[in-house]
Motif scaffolding. Sequence first.
Motif, mmCIF file in Angstrom:
data_model
loop_
_atom_site.group_PDB
_atom_site.id
_atom_site.type_symbol
_atom_site.label_atom_id
_atom_site.label_comp_id
_atom_site.label_asym_id
_atom_site.label_seq_id
_atom_site.Cartn_x
_atom_site.Cartn_y
_atom_site.Cartn_z
ATOM 1 N N PRO A 25 0.825 -1.212 0.000
ATOM 2 C CA PRO A 25 0.000 0.000 0.000
ATOM 3 C C PRO A 25 0.860 1.264 0.000
ATOM 4 O O PRO A 25 2.077 1.199 0.193
ATOM 5 N N ILE A 26 0.188 2.399 -0.161
ATOM 6 C CA ILE A 26 0.906 3.675 -0.145
ATOM 7 C C ILE A 26 1.520 3.893 1.230
ATOM 8 O O ILE A 26 0.866 3.662 2.252
ATOM 9 N N LEU A 177 -2.739 3.186 -7.433
ATOM 10 C CA LEU A 177 -2.868 3.072 -5.977
ATOM 11 C C LEU A 177 -3.771 4.158 -5.409
ATOM 12 O O LEU A 177 -4.551 3.923 -4.493
ATOM 13 N N ARG A 180 -7.257 3.116 -5.939
ATOM 14 C CA ARG A 180 -7.643 2.002 -5.086
ATOM 15 C C ARG A 180 -7.906 2.458 -3.663
ATOM 16 O O ARG A 180 -8.865 2.046 -3.025
ATOM 17 N N GLU A 181 -7.005 3.317 -3.161
ATOM 18 C CA GLU A 181 -7.067 3.619 -1.734
ATOM 19 C C GLU A 181 -7.869 4.876 -1.424
ATOM 20 O O GLU A 181 -8.365 5.029 -0.317
ATOM 21 N N ARG A 182 -7.931 5.803 -2.373
ATOM 22 C CA ARG A 182 -8.584 7.078 -2.054
ATOM 23 C C ARG A 182 -9.631 7.437 -3.106
ATOM 24 O O ARG A 182 -9.776 8.604 -3.473
ATOM 25 N N GLU A 212 -8.673 -3.487 -10.198
ATOM 26 C CA GLU A 212 -8.991 -3.101 -8.813
ATOM 27 C C GLU A 212 -9.318 -1.620 -8.731
ATOM 28 O O GLU A 212 -10.252 -1.211 -8.052
ATOM 29 N N ALA A 216 -12.753 0.003 -7.532
ATOM 30 C CA ALA A 216 -12.820 0.951 -6.417
ATOM 31 C C ALA A 216 -13.507 2.237 -6.854
ATOM 32 O O ALA A 216 -14.334 2.811 -6.116
#
Lengths: 583, 186, 339
Positions: A25-26, A177, A180-182, A212, A216
């Motif tokens: 992950p970041i 990323l 995906r995460e934000r 992914e 997301a």
Amino acid sequence: MLMNLFKCKGGVKPPTNKTQSITLPIATAPIPSRLVVPLHQSIGGTPRPIVQAGDQVLKGQLIGEADGWISAAVHAPTSGTVVEVAMHVQPHPSGLDAMCVVIAPDGRDEWIAHQPFDYANAAPEAVREYLQQSGVVGLGGAVFPTHGKLTPSKTVPMEELVINGAECEPFITCDDLLMRERAEEVVRGIGIFRDLLQPKKVLIGIEDNKPEAAAAMRAAVGALGEPFSVVVVPTLYPAGGAKQLIRVLTGKEVPAAKRSTDLGVQCFNVATAYTAWRAIAHGEPVVSRLVTVTGNVHAPRNYEVLIGTPMDELLQLATPHPDTDGIIMGGPMMGFLVPDRQVPVIKATNCLIAHDDRLFPPKPPEMPCIRCGSCAQACPHELQPFEMYWFSRAKNFGKTQEYHIFDCIECGCCSFVCPSRIPLVQYFRFAKSEIWAREREKNAADGAKARFEFKQLREEREKAEKAEKLAKAAAAQAAKKAAEAAAAAAAGEPVAEGAAAAEPVAAEASPVPVAVDPEKAAKMATIQAAMERAKAQREASQPKNTEALKSSQQKEIDEIEARRQAAHLTEAAPPAATGEKTE
Amino acid sequence: MEIVLAIAIMALGAVVLGAALGFASIKFKVEGDPLIEKIEAILPQTQCGQCGYPGCKPYAEAIANGDEINKCPPGGTEGVQRLADLLGREVKPLNAEEKPKQIAIIDEQTCIGCTLCIQACPVDAIVGAAKQMHTIVAPLCTGCELCLPPCPVECIRMEPIAENIDNWKWKYPVVEIKAAPLKEAA
Amino acid sequence: MMFAPAPFLLKDVSVSQVMIQVCVALIPGIAAYASLVGPAILVQLVIATFAALLAEAVMLKIRGKSLALFLSDGSAVVTAWLIALTFPPLAPWWLVVTGTVFAIVVAKHLYGGLGQNPFNPAMVAFAVCIVAFPALMSQWPSVGLQLRLIDQMNIILGWAPRVDALSGATPLDAMKTALKLGDSTFDVSTLLANQDIYGNFAGRGWEWVAGGYLLGGLWLWHRKLITWHVPVAFIAAMATLSGALWLYNPAQFASPLFHLLSGGAMLGAFFIATDPVSGCTTPRGKLIFGAGAGLLAYIIRVFGGYPDGVAFAVLLMNLCAPLIDLLTQPPIFGMKDKA
Ligand code: SF4
Ligand code: SF4
Ligand code: SF4
Ligand code: SF4
């Protein structure tokens, strides 16, 4: 959802090399020992420094003020002390220096007081200005100030807003990323752009090698109830070029000479949307960005990095292998080897790749072009690279323009496929910068000529005016003389009076040289005196008493110095402008 | 007979083509700029007088009347090259050394505001009023050095224009494949 | 700090790979050819290859270029093979060598070497030789004449008399003779109907050679080393013209199939007219180039003085290629007319 995708001509499929850096992950990169924040980080005017050595700054504090509309503010990435405002080597292929604010972090990472910007109740102009003040620029690599792209065309209705999450360059995964995460914040950021531009449709383009991220984003779009479509596009370099993505998603082709808003479409990077949302919702200016650190390293990963972090320190986090012999900023297709490992991360830095000969074998020798046409087939802008190459090589720049060299986006597809391994893009860059330089020179020469001619005209006119004045004076005198002579004659005193009559004329005439002489002498004397004074002043003023300067004096000197610097640098303004045009 | 026919056909072809060419050259004749203007467009407009003429235009006129093309130092070798191309003359080495481009800087502390340099500057690149400090508008300065001699306090100096990120140019790619050493061939 | 320009990744291609693949694509045609006229053609290929490499090496040395780099690029080999395949298979060795050396020295290096030659070197060699040695260049072995390798070698090397074995003619030669004679009792259709001598379509065995080239050409297209434009235009043009005349008078004009499968048509369509250096590069230009070459080849065959016209047709089109390219520049991204 199914959508009709348009085909984009050309393109290549280099090995993507993306999987290495998406396993983790970041992470947030630690605050480095020293931050070197270049002032000029976006297209357009160079921001003016508003801090000086010794100042305490807080995280997010303005340190460079936008200069002109196409320019974006620069902020302190963390709290600390300004060490100097000086020239430092830049992450730029030239390896030249530019003005930077150097900050010694105090480690507390203390924010300025910041609060959300109430954009729902603000006029669009105010939002744009706020984004400019927050230093929001295109983070896909072009770093065009975002607020400058948020004005819809007056004549063409805005139809599509394209959000670029394609990330087509090999190795780079920071947008992947981020989505995906934000995803939620990205989608909210897109919402801001949508509100400002009022497009009919919003299309988020993501390459099919990032399922992914697409999932997301879909989830976030669904959760927020936005009518955006997430469109998966085929993986093909350079599908993530703004113009290519617009073409694939909308079928519109934006030529070099036009703005995309003229065709009713605009394109932003996902990371730009994210930073815009952070700025609006949290009052956080752009002081950090996501950077993929990959290549010849142990642990490739994405980091949230403060702007100004030396690249070497960042690279160490991923433990590069010892045979690393350089750092590529950007992707392997369009990036460049940085001139020095200590250059800072800037807003345009989306990726650092540790270079070594195993990953990037040295280029085989160049052969002559065999006109195989591979480059023309690969060119996404449907140019004829080998023709442009031929004329660039011969320095026949007029011809290169006939073959549309300024439509070339320097994507590198042509060099990639060339069996003769000709560094085609390099030739095009060379030709373009020569053409710009010539244009600058030509403009300067034309201006000089015009001013020279104007000056000559003025001098002519002044001379003519002077002559006229003299003539008038002479005429007046002659008339006077004649009148006096007539009067004398009338008085009937021929001989003695004749001399007397002549006298005033002489008296009148003589003062002129006499009067001139003292005047000249006086002038000479003043000049002499001034020279003496100046000499004394020069001796007195220059080397002495520079040690114990008061801060106000220092400031004054700095200002003058800055002005002088500016005087040197103003040359730079026209090229920047031309550069921007072709962006 | 056949030979005569062949010759006749060739001759006819030549006549037709010749006529077409002649017609085309009259029909599509382009009215070009007068030569002097073309020459002047190549000269750098520094107006420095180093060529021995009081400005670029007089020199352009002189070139058109047969003067040498290598007398303009600010134009440099490239300028000579382009003049040679335009006029179909031979390239000659410049008759002076080539200097990097430069601009004048007035030391503002020392300037006495005499306005002499303003009068000397051919391109109005200096601003200032009598008894006021003068300064040079850098983008306008052509680097002709004409303002240096008149300054009574010698406060003007020339500085070469430094390369910076904005005027930096990509270099010509190094390409030529040199002849391989002989052993490689064996 | 080192400097290397982007892109840092390069596709794994090189000029030598391209050239090797062209040679590979020629193999089916060569195989068919060898089974038709015997192993002599292989000998010719070897002779031409050596002559070409030697001439190339000498020229590179004289011009101060890197031998290691350019000798291995394979372009000389392709030229040599095309020469060997277009010359009569039992031509004396010195003729092949002369042609090859002329191609490499004059048609290639005197024009600036790889990538600079305005004319296809192999075709220049063919044209020069057929003009200079018309008799030798039209001595084809009689079909069905199966000589042993040693006899063929003797003929090629000049140790055996050339006459008897070489009285044969290609179908195209026979057709030309028939056309020239204008003998109404001996028209083209009867000539070609004599299947016993000339095979079913284009002379016994020749259609197999043409088929081999076709196969290799399709493989080149599949490998994206050539585009479809030139071969399709070439074949279509030739087929249309020959078809029209054939329908008009089948007694005097041979069928399109005959024309396409005989002589250098297939070799020309896929391997010679597609030469990128001397040909056109724009898509429309390639169509014009291919069509022009096809038409000219047919016209020269049927109405001109030489039995096959591919070489002259290609050379003539080479002449026009720069102009065609200039006039057919494709519209670029964003500048197409939205019709
Ligand atoms: S790919 Fe290379 S060799 Fe082929 S035409 Fe383009 S520049 Fe020439
Ligand atoms: S670098 Fe320019 S010429 Fe080459 S493929 Fe890309 S757009 Fe086309
Ligand atoms: S030397 Fe050159 S720049 Fe100076 S006046 Fe003469 S032509 Fe103009
Ligand atoms: S300021 Fe001086 S050097 Fe510059 S153009 Fe004027 S006179 Fe010439």
